[in-house]
Design a protein around this motif. Structure first.
Motif, short mmCIF file in Angstrom:
data_model
loop_
_atom_site.label_atom_id
_atom_site.label_comp_id
_atom_site.label_asym_id
_atom_site.label_seq_id
_atom_site.Cartn_x
_atom_site.Cartn_y
_atom_site.Cartn_z
N GLY A 13 0.69 -1.20 -0.01
CA GLY A 13 -0.08 0.04 -0.05
C GLY A 13 1.02 1.30 -0.01
O GLY A 13 2.19 1.31 0.29
N ALA A 14 0.15 2.51 -0.06
CA ALA A 14 0.88 3.75 0.11
C ALA A 14 1.61 3.62 1.40
O ALA A 14 1.26 3.36 2.49
N ARG A 15 2.97 4.21 1.25
CA ARG A 15 3.79 4.27 2.29
C ARG A 15 4.03 3.05 3.15
O ARG A 15 4.32 2.88 4.47
N SER A 16 3.79 2.09 2.48
CA SER A 16 4.24 0.57 3.06
C SER A 16 5.70 0.19 3.19
O SER A 16 5.92 -0.67 4.25
N GLY A 17 6.43 0.90 2.59
CA GLY A 17 7.98 0.48 2.38
C GLY A 17 8.26 -0.32 1.30
O GLY A 17 9.39 -0.80 1.26
N LYS A 18 7.28 -0.26 0.40
CA LYS A 18 7.76 -1.00 -0.82
C LYS A 18 9.08 -0.60 -1.72
O LYS A 18 9.52 -1.36 -2.20
N SER A 19 8.81 0.72 -2.11
CA SER A 19 9.99 1.12 -2.58
C SER A 19 11.54 0.82 -1.96
O SER A 19 12.55 0.73 -2.56
N ARG A 20 11.33 1.42 -0.56
CA ARG A 20 12.74 0.99 0.34
C ARG A 20 12.94 -0.41 0.15
O ARG A 20 14.27 -0.82 0.06
N ARG A 21 11.99 -1.52 0.06
CA ARG A 21 12.31 -2.79 -0.26
C ARG A 21 12.96 -3.17 -1.55
O ARG A 21 13.87 -3.69 -1.56
N ASP A 94 9.45 1.37 -10.77
CA ASP A 94 8.63 1.71 -9.95
C ASP A 94 8.02 2.96 -10.28
O ASP A 94 8.48 4.23 -10.85
N CYS A 95 6.59 2.98 -10.69
CA CYS A 95 6.01 1.91 -10.17
C CYS A 95 5.00 1.49 -11.56
O CYS A 95 4.52 2.41 -12.14
N LEU A 96 4.26 0.43 -11.17
CA LEU A 96 2.99 -0.08 -12.15
C LEU A 96 1.93 0.68 -11.77
O LEU A 96 1.08 0.97 -13.05
N THR A 97 1.59 1.13 -10.77
CA THR A 97 0.47 1.75 -10.45
C THR A 97 0.43 2.99 -11.36
O THR A 97 -0.71 3.46 -11.91
N GLY A 137 17.97 -9.96 -18.34
CA GLY A 137 18.43 -9.70 -16.76
C GLY A 137 17.41 -9.79 -15.84
O GLY A 137 16.35 -9.80 -16.11
N PRO A 138 17.75 -9.47 -14.52
CA PRO A 138 16.82 -9.60 -13.40
C PRO A 138 15.98 -8.37 -13.44
O PRO A 138 16.47 -7.05 -13.94
N VAL A 139 14.66 -8.57 -12.90
CA VAL A 139 13.89 -7.36 -13.18
C VAL A 139 13.07 -7.33 -11.79
O VAL A 139 12.68 -8.48 -10.86
N VAL A 140 12.89 -6.23 -11.11
CA VAL A 140 12.10 -5.89 -9.94
C VAL A 140 10.94 -5.03 -10.22
O VAL A 140 11.10 -3.77 -10.76
N LEU A 141 9.83 -5.30 -10.15
CA LEU A 141 8.44 -4.42 -10.25
C LEU A 141 8.02 -4.09 -9.21
O LEU A 141 7.65 -4.88 -8.32
N VAL A 142 7.60 -2.87 -8.66
CA VAL A 142 7.01 -2.40 -7.70
C VAL A 142 5.54 -1.86 -7.91
O VAL A 142 5.37 -1.03 -9.04
#
Length: 198
Positions: A13-21, A94-97, A137-142
């Protein structure tokens, strides 16, 4: 045969820490040189508050991860993902939303961008899914998990929530790991039920 490059979907969610993760995953990746990492940023400043939010994110990231390159891609995410993917380069989206929001309701400051209908949005999500398969290569989706609250009253908001939920399910099928971030804590989600039973 070489192992497939990692694919991680980070939801929250918003401000959950997902970008920091996502930044933690970048730091882990970069801890073994000569690896590289690039952030594909999808945000567009539609108003002053959003512009401030983007600037704050940029400043925080630059302080924590100065070696993380940043490319603003807007709606051009599928092509950008393929273009920047390399075996030695982690690509973070960062980010798909915000990317999906630009397809369904682009901000007026973005110029004369077309609003895509549901079929066109589905086609763009398919393009992103294909780009993910083509990435070397590796991918991280937020992405934001927006479907856990009250069903919105507005038609566009309901359509957005439904479309994003379907997108998450489609992309999650290609992931090596899906994480849910809540209050800064990371939960690794188990495989789909049908994968557990086989």
């Amino acid at each position: 045969m070489a192992a497939a490059a990692p694919r991680i979907l980070v939801l929250g969610g918003a401000r959950s820490g997902k970008s920091r993760r996502a930044e933690q995953l970048v730091a882990e990746w970069l801890s073994r040189p000569p690896r590289r990492a690039v952030l594909l940023a999808t945000a567009v400043a539609g108003d002053a508050g959003m512009a401030q939010r983007i600037a704050r994110h940029q400043a925080d990231r630059a302080q924590r991860l100065p070696q993380l390159a940043c490319v603003e891609v807007g709606r051009d995410l599928p092509d950008a993902l393929v273009r920047h993917s390399q075996p030695d380069a982690l690509v973070v989206v960062d980010c798909l939303t915000l990317w999906l929001a630009q397809l369904m309701a682009p901000p007026q400051t973005a110029g004369a961008l077309d609003v895509l209908d549901p079929a066109q949005c589905a086609a763009e999500i398919d393009r992103l899914s294909a780009a993910l398969r083509a990435a070397t290569g590796p991918v991280v989706l937020v992405s934001n998990e927006v479907g856990m609250g009250v069903t919105p009253l507005g038609e566009l908001t309901r359509e957005f929530m439904d479309t994003q939920g379907r997108m998450h399910q489609q992309l999650a099928r290609q992931m090596t790991r899906v994480e849910l971030v809540v209050a800064g804590r990371v939960l690794v989600l188990p495989p789909r039920a049908e994968e557990v039973l086989t």
